[in-house]
Design a protein around this motif. Sequence first.
Motif, PDB file in Angstrom:
ATOM      1  N   VAL A  23       0.675  -1.225  -0.073  1.00 47.11           N
ATOM      2  CA  VAL A  23      -0.019  -0.040  -0.062  1.00 47.11           C
ATOM      3  C   VAL A  23       0.829   1.410  -0.100  1.00 47.11           C
ATOM      4  CG1 VAL A  23      -1.931  -0.974   1.036  1.00 47.11           C
ATOM      5  CG2 VAL A  23      -0.162  -0.338   2.467  1.00 47.11           C
ATOM      6  N   SER A  28      -3.003   1.378   5.105  1.00 48.51           N
ATOM      7  CA  SER A  28      -3.967  -0.078   4.611  1.00 48.51           C
ATOM      8  C   SER A  28      -4.558   0.095   3.337  1.00 48.51           C
ATOM      9  CB  SER A  28      -5.043   0.020   5.795  1.00 48.51           C
ATOM     10  OG  SER A  28      -5.911   1.282   5.468  1.00 48.51           O
ATOM     11  N   GLN A  29      -5.129  -1.048   2.920  1.00 50.82           N
ATOM     12  CA  GLN A  29      -5.824  -0.798   1.720  1.00 50.82           C
ATOM     13  C   GLN A  29      -7.070  -0.272   1.735  1.00 50.82           C
ATOM     14  OE1 GLN A  29      -4.459  -2.292  -1.125  1.00 50.82           O
ATOM     15  NE2 GLN A  29      -6.213  -1.861  -2.422  1.00 50.82           N
ATOM     16  N   LYS A  32      -6.133   3.374   0.979  1.00 45.62           N
ATOM     17  CA  LYS A  32      -5.755   3.650  -0.358  1.00 45.62           C
ATOM     18  C   LYS A  32      -7.087   3.658  -1.241  1.00 45.62           C
ATOM     19  CE  LYS A  32      -2.745   1.523  -3.822  1.00 45.62           C
ATOM     20  NZ  LYS A  32      -1.642   0.246  -3.917  1.00 45.62           N
TER      21      LYS A  32
END
Length: 70
Positions: A23, A28-29, A32
Amino acid sequence: MSKPTRVHCPICQKENDFFAEPVGTFCSQRCKLIDLGKWLGEEYRVSEPLRPDHLASYEDMPEGDLDRPE
């Protein structure tokens, strides 16, 4: 081994490693995807097209420095 480059997540401001996979600058995803949603929803915009004079201050910078945050 070099010390990790610490930055703050652009969404939640949590500190993390700039070069973390997968990422990157985000913690964190989730953060993102929130950032991507802001671009797609046009909350973020490029204010004006880049002109050559915008980049003039970077011409004399050593090549490797452009890929590293300060």
